[in-house]
Design a protein around this motif. Structure first.
Motif, PDB file in Angstrom:
ATOM      1  N   MET A  42     -55.675  86.017  21.123  1.00  0.00           N
ATOM      2  CA  MET A  42     -56.674  85.429  20.234  1.00  0.00           C
ATOM      3  C   MET A  42     -56.151  84.229  19.455  1.00  0.00           C
ATOM      4  N   GLY A  43     -54.822  84.003  19.479  1.00  0.00           N
ATOM      5  CA  GLY A  43     -54.240  82.978  18.637  1.00  0.00           C
ATOM      6  C   GLY A  43     -54.257  83.378  17.179  1.00  0.00           C
ATOM      7  N   LEU A  44     -54.152  84.675  16.928  1.00  0.00           N
ATOM      8  CA  LEU A  44     -54.295  85.218  15.582  1.00  0.00           C
ATOM      9  C   LEU A  44     -52.937  85.484  14.954  1.00  0.00           C
ATOM     10  N   LYS A  45     -52.762  85.000  13.724  1.00  0.00           N
ATOM     11  CA  LYS A  45     -51.519  85.234  12.989  1.00  0.00           C
ATOM     12  C   LYS A  45     -51.845  85.720  11.590  1.00  0.00           C
ATOM     13  N   ARG A  46     -50.888  86.442  10.999  1.00  0.00           N
ATOM     14  CA  ARG A  46     -51.061  86.892   9.624  1.00  0.00           C
ATOM     15  C   ARG A  46     -51.115  85.674   8.695  1.00  0.00           C
ATOM     16  N   PRO A  47     -52.041  85.660   7.713  1.00  0.00           N
ATOM     17  CA  PRO A  47     -52.104  84.512   6.788  1.00  0.00           C
ATOM     18  C   PRO A  47     -50.791  84.331   6.040  1.00  0.00           C
ATOM     19  N   ALA A  48     -50.440  83.094   5.780  1.00  0.00           N
ATOM     20  CA  ALA A  48     -49.264  82.805   4.965  1.00  0.00           C
ATOM     21  C   ALA A  48     -49.499  83.306   3.548  1.00  0.00           C
ATOM     22  N   GLU A  49     -48.400  83.482   2.799  1.00  0.00           N
ATOM     23  CA  GLU A  49     -48.491  84.084   1.466  1.00  0.00           C
ATOM     24  C   GLU A  49     -49.426  83.313   0.548  1.00  0.00           C
ATOM     25  N   ASN A  50     -49.492  81.982   0.707  1.00  0.00           N
ATOM     26  CA  ASN A  50     -50.312  81.164  -0.182  1.00  0.00           C
ATOM     27  C   ASN A  50     -51.714  80.920   0.360  1.00  0.00           C
ATOM     28  N   GLU A  51     -52.086  81.604   1.421  1.00  0.00           N
ATOM     29  CA  GLU A  51     -53.411  81.449   1.999  1.00  0.00           C
ATOM     30  C   GLU A  51     -54.206  82.737   1.828  1.00  0.00           C
ATOM     31  N   SER A  52     -55.464  82.611   1.569  1.00  0.00           N
ATOM     32  CA  SER A  52     -56.345  83.775   1.570  1.00  0.00           C
ATOM     33  C   SER A  52     -56.963  83.902   2.951  1.00  0.00           C
ATOM     34  N   PRO A  53     -57.379  85.099   3.344  1.00  0.00           N
ATOM     35  CA  PRO A  53     -58.026  85.245   4.650  1.00  0.00           C
ATOM     36  C   PRO A  53     -59.234  84.342   4.803  1.00  0.00           C
TER      37      PRO A  53
ATOM     38  N   PHE B 174     -45.203  96.178  21.992  1.00  0.00           N
ATOM     39  CA  PHE B 174     -44.130  96.707  21.152  1.00  0.00           C
ATOM     40  C   PHE B 174     -44.306  98.193  20.879  1.00  0.00           C
ATOM     41  N   ALA B 175     -45.558  98.645  20.797  1.00  0.00           N
ATOM     42  CA  ALA B 175     -45.816 100.067  20.543  1.00  0.00           C
ATOM     43  C   ALA B 175     -45.165 100.949  21.597  1.00  0.00           C
ATOM     44  N   ASN B 176     -45.128 100.502  22.836  1.00  0.00           N
ATOM     45  CA  ASN B 176     -44.532 101.306  23.898  1.00  0.00           C
ATOM     46  C   ASN B 176     -43.025 101.423  23.731  1.00  0.00           C
ATOM     47  N   TYR B 177     -42.388 100.330  23.332  1.00  0.00           N
ATOM     48  CA  TYR B 177     -40.950 100.379  23.063  1.00  0.00           C
ATOM     49  C   TYR B 177     -40.657 101.296  21.880  1.00  0.00           C
ATOM     50  N   LEU B 178     -41.457 101.158  20.818  1.00  0.00           N
ATOM     51  CA  LEU B 178     -41.271 101.990  19.635  1.00  0.00           C
ATOM     52  C   LEU B 178     -41.397 103.471  19.984  1.00  0.00           C
ATOM     53  N   GLU B 179     -42.409 103.816  20.786  1.00  0.00           N
ATOM     54  CA  GLU B 179     -42.595 105.213  21.180  1.00  0.00           C
ATOM     55  C   GLU B 179     -41.344 105.783  21.835  1.00  0.00           C
ATOM     56  N   GLY B 180     -40.830 105.058  22.806  1.00  0.00           N
ATOM     57  CA  GLY B 180     -39.661 105.544  23.523  1.00  0.00           C
ATOM     58  C   GLY B 180     -38.491 105.813  22.602  1.00  0.00           C
ATOM     59  N   VAL B 181     -38.239 104.867  21.692  1.00  0.00           N
ATOM     60  CA  VAL B 181     -37.122 105.017  20.763  1.00  0.00           C
ATOM     61  C   VAL B 181     -37.385 106.174  19.802  1.00  0.00           C
ATOM     62  N   ALA B 182     -38.601 106.240  19.254  1.00  0.00           N
ATOM     63  CA  ALA B 182     -38.918 107.270  18.268  1.00  0.00           C
ATOM     64  C   ALA B 182     -38.830 108.674  18.856  1.00  0.00           C
ATOM     65  N   TYR B 183     -39.240 108.845  20.118  1.00  0.00           N
ATOM     66  CA  TYR B 183     -39.194 110.160  20.747  1.00  0.00           C
ATOM     67  C   TYR B 183     -37.799 110.525  21.248  1.00  0.00           C
TER      68      TYR B 183
ATOM     69  N   TYR C 115     -51.963  97.670  21.571  1.00  0.00           N
ATOM     70  CA  TYR C 115     -51.778  96.336  22.135  1.00  0.00           C
ATOM     71  C   TYR C 115     -51.976  95.246  21.080  1.00  0.00           C
ATOM     72  N   VAL C 116     -51.815  95.584  19.802  1.00  0.00           N
ATOM     73  CA  VAL C 116     -52.171  94.606  18.772  1.00  0.00           C
ATOM     74  C   VAL C 116     -51.385  93.302  18.923  1.00  0.00           C
ATOM     75  N   ASP C 117     -50.124  93.384  19.341  1.00  0.00           N
ATOM     76  CA  ASP C 117     -49.349  92.154  19.510  1.00  0.00           C
ATOM     77  C   ASP C 117     -49.900  91.312  20.650  1.00  0.00           C
ATOM     78  N   MET C 118     -50.257  91.976  21.770  1.00  0.00           N
ATOM     79  CA  MET C 118     -50.798  91.263  22.931  1.00  0.00           C
ATOM     80  C   MET C 118     -52.167  90.646  22.613  1.00  0.00           C
ATOM     81  N   ILE C 119     -53.036  91.435  21.976  1.00  0.00           N
ATOM     82  CA  ILE C 119     -54.387  90.965  21.674  1.00  0.00           C
ATOM     83  C   ILE C 119     -54.342  89.836  20.653  1.00  0.00           C
ATOM     84  N   ALA C 120     -53.493  89.985  19.626  1.00  0.00           N
ATOM     85  CA  ALA C 120     -53.381  88.934  18.618  1.00  0.00           C
ATOM     86  C   ALA C 120     -52.916  87.621  19.233  1.00  0.00           C
ATOM     87  N   GLU C 121     -51.932  87.697  20.132  1.00  0.00           N
ATOM     88  CA  GLU C 121     -51.455  86.473  20.771  1.00  0.00           C
ATOM     89  C   GLU C 121     -52.537  85.859  21.628  1.00  0.00           C
TER      90      GLU C 121
END
Length: 411
Positions: free
Chosen positions: A382-393, A153-162, A374-380
């Protein structure tokens, strides 16, 4: 800065004038190299000394005579491994757009402005598009970017932002390249695709000058390079040739050039194993190392020649091995490599284990970009997701890694 003597075809070796903008050889469609009168350069210039410009234009003696479009690219750190005394990481993440692509685009856009070009277009696996958008913005030139829809996503964002014109394509970089080729004449675009214009190589070759200078003007024993389009590897080999002609490098055998690919997209590795002179289109290419997802490099014949001439090899690694190495280096070296850089570290481990290299060999490997792009690619991966609001890390137990599915690689 030297005047360009001519442009030489890498395939048929015919020469073309650089007075007007050129793409590929008009005789055989081979990639063009920029050639200088190195005897004149040797007479009028000396190799850089400590201090001076801290960017790639410190090598202006071997770059085109042009006013550069620069954002401070190049002169990136050479980091010694915490665990392997003879292993060095060339950290290209510190470039202005977070990847080595800034070097090539600085040179290419500088020449585009010199020629008076108004519209530039390029297909990209991601980072080249971001770099083109940034340097085109700095030069006041219109940029048209074509990228696979599932780029980081960072690459898409760069293109649009520039302020670039961004087209996301349901396909691979090869499909993006076809679209540029089909539309460029009607749209008035100048195509600066990988190895389809001569100056991105000139920017990338500065990696070769830098690594040799940072090692005291001596060659390492081997260089590991993540290879999608392969321009950096090709450029470094050109740099070594020039440095030897100028007397800038201490005499010795050139480094083994190790081209690294992902098993999900390994056209050059397959061609190398088969002893072929060129690669075949790699069908169903898939890997989370987005920059390596190039199913048919335009300069495959040059990459294979360089590897063979240097006594190197081509190796491909699975996404699982690449991710394991990425996490290993993050946790034990403090470096969040990009997936392409982690392919190189995984390849180093493999070639040490197989005996192709010895731990005592001095080796430079390239981390071609920041893992943060590549945070989106690496997170996927790793199977890593942001904790839900009611969960602590602490309550959320993340998996170490999981098979990558969906649009990045097959389940």
């Amino acid at each position: 800065m030297p005047a360009i003597a001519s442009l030489e075809c890498s395939r048929c070796h015919q020469h073309v004038s650089a007075d007007l903008p050129q793409t590929v050889c008009p005789h055989c469609a081979g990639s063009l190299y920029v050639r200088y009168d190195l005897d004149e350069v040797k007479k009028n210039s000396t190799r850089p000394t400590p201090g001076g410009l801290q960017n790639m234009w410190r090598y202006s003696a071997v770059l085109p005579d042009v006013e550069p479009v620069t954002l401070g690219e190049g002169w990136t750190p050479m980091l010694r491994s915490q665990r392997y005394p003879q292993l060095y990481v060339k950290e290209e993440a510190t470039n202005p757009t977070g990847a080595f692509k800034a070097r090539g685009m600085s040179a290419a856009v500088s020449m585009a402005r010199h020629y008076g070009l108004k519209k530039l277009a390029a297909p990209s696996a991601g980072n080249a598009a971001g770099a083109l958008a940034a340097y085109a913005a700095a030069a006041g030139i219109e940029a048209h970017l074509f990228m696979p829809r599932d780029v980081p996503f960072a690459n898409y964002l760069e293109g649009v932002a520039y302020g670039a014109h961004v087209t996301l394509v349901d396909g691979l970089i090869s499909d993006c390249g076809r679209m540029v080729a089909e539309r460029k004449d009607a749209e008035g675009w100048f195509d600066i695709s990988t190895l389809k214009e001569p100056f991105r190589v000139e920017g990338k070759k500065t990696m070769g000058y830098e690594l040799v200078e940072q090692l005291g003007w001596e060659y390492p024993d081997a260089v590991f390079y993540p290879t999608g389009g392969g321009v950096g590897l090709i450029g470094m080999w050109k740099a070594f040739e020039e440095m030897e002609a100028l007397g800038w490098v201490k005499p010795g055998k050139r480094p083994k050039m190790i081209a690294v690919q992902a098993s999900g997209c390994a056209p050059v590795a397959r061609a190398y194993r088969e002893g072929a002179a060129v690669s075949k289109m790699f069908e169903n290419a898939s890997t989370f190392a987005a920059g390596l997802r190039v199913p048919k490099p335009y300069g495959d014949y040059i990459i294979l020649d360089v590897v063979k001439e240097s006594g190197g090899t081509v190796i491909d690694l699975s996404d699982e091995a690449i991710l394991d190495s990425l996490l290993d280096w993050a946790r034990n070296e403090g470096l969040l490599l990009c997936p392409e850089g982690a392919a190189a570290t995984a390849a180093y481990d493999h070639l040490i284990k197989t005996g192709f290299l010895k731990p005592s060999d001095r080796v430079v490997l390239f981390n071609t970009g920041s893992g943060l792009k590549y945070v989106d690619m690496i997170a996927e991966a790793m199977g890593l997701k942001r904790p839900a609001e009611n969960e602590s890390p602490e309550e959320k137990k993340y998996p170490e890694r999981s098979p990558v599915g969906g649009i990045i690689t097959p389940v």
